[in-house]
Design a protein around this motif. Structure first.
Motif, PDB file in Angstrom:
ATOM      1  N   SER A  27      75.050  36.149  97.820  1.00  0.00           N
ATOM      2  CA  SER A  27      74.356  35.388  96.778  1.00  0.00           C
ATOM      3  C   SER A  27      74.769  33.919  96.813  1.00  0.00           C
ATOM      4  CB  SER A  27      74.610  35.988  95.393  1.00  0.00           C
ATOM      5  OG  SER A  27      75.885  35.674  94.897  1.00  0.00           O
ATOM      6  N   GLU A  31      72.270  30.883  97.315  1.00  0.00           N
ATOM      7  CA  GLU A  31      72.245  29.808  96.313  1.00  0.00           C
ATOM      8  C   GLU A  31      72.394  28.442  96.985  1.00  0.00           C
ATOM      9  OE1 GLU A  31      74.349  28.595  92.093  1.00  0.00           O
ATOM     10  OE2 GLU A  31      74.832  30.514  93.021  1.00  0.00           O
ATOM     11  N   GLN A  47      63.207  27.954  93.527  1.00  0.00           N
ATOM     12  CA  GLN A  47      63.181  28.924  92.430  1.00  0.00           C
ATOM     13  C   GLN A  47      63.266  30.353  92.949  1.00  0.00           C
ATOM     14  OE1 GLN A  47      63.345  28.437  89.037  1.00  0.00           O
ATOM     15  NE2 GLN A  47      63.914  26.417  89.785  1.00  0.00           N
ATOM     16  N   GLN A  48      62.532  30.646  94.013  1.00  0.00           N
ATOM     17  CA  GLN A  48      62.584  31.997  94.591  1.00  0.00           C
ATOM     18  C   GLN A  48      63.988  32.322  95.083  1.00  0.00           C
ATOM     19  OE1 GLN A  48      59.494  31.702  97.543  1.00  0.00           O
ATOM     20  NE2 GLN A  48      57.967  32.597  96.174  1.00  0.00           N
ATOM     21  N   PHE A  50      66.868  30.921  94.095  1.00  0.00           N
ATOM     22  CA  PHE A  50      67.785  31.074  92.958  1.00  0.00           C
ATOM     23  C   PHE A  50      67.635  32.455  92.327  1.00  0.00           C
ATOM     24  CE2 PHE A  50      68.322  26.339  92.656  1.00  0.00           C
ATOM     25  CZ  PHE A  50      69.707  26.344  92.704  1.00  0.00           C
ATOM     26  N   HIS A  51      66.398  32.916  92.158  1.00  0.00           N
ATOM     27  CA  HIS A  51      66.187  34.250  91.586  1.00  0.00           C
ATOM     28  C   HIS A  51      66.787  35.332  92.489  1.00  0.00           C
ATOM     29  CE1 HIS A  51      63.885  33.048  88.121  1.00  0.00           C
ATOM     30  NE2 HIS A  51      63.059  32.344  88.887  1.00  0.00           N
ATOM     31  N   TYR A  54      70.618  35.238  92.097  1.00  0.00           N
ATOM     32  CA  TYR A  54      71.055  35.812  90.830  1.00  0.00           C
ATOM     33  C   TYR A  54      70.906  37.334  90.841  1.00  0.00           C
ATOM     34  CZ  TYR A  54      70.719  30.965  89.231  1.00  0.00           C
ATOM     35  OH  TYR A  54      70.854  29.606  89.094  1.00  0.00           O
ATOM     36  N   THR A  55      69.829  37.825  91.440  1.00  0.00           N
ATOM     37  CA  THR A  55      69.622  39.269  91.533  1.00  0.00           C
ATOM     38  C   THR A  55      70.720  39.918  92.362  1.00  0.00           C
ATOM     39  OG1 THR A  55      67.232  39.016  91.298  1.00  0.00           O
ATOM     40  CG2 THR A  55      68.020  41.063  92.308  1.00  0.00           C
TER      41      THR A  55
END
Length: 69
Positions: A27, A31, A47-48, A50-51, A54-55
């Motif tokens: 991750s 990031e 954005q994709q 970062f998501h 985080y997932t």
């Protein structure tokens, strides 16, 4: 590298790190890619990523709880 070789390398990493820790490290890498995409002005990709980061982090927490070292 073949899938079998990659799996063997992952087994070696998992001898030293928990599955959750490996996902946390992954991750962090994703990031960093998200930050690079943001610097490059690629708002959709950042954005994709970062998501995704985080997932992976959250899934890593869950796996760490189930499979601690």
């Amino acid at each position: 590298m073949s899938d079998d070789e990659a799996k063997e390398r992952l087994r070696e990493v998992l001898a030293a790190y928990s599955v959750g820790s490996v996902l946390h490290l992954l991750s962090e890498l994703i990031e960093a890619d998200a930050r690079a995409a943001r610097r490059d002005g690629d708002d959709g990709l950042d954005q994709q990523l970062f998501h995704a980061a985080y997932t992976l982090f959250v899934v890593g927490l869950g796996l760490h709880a189930i499979l601690p070292r």
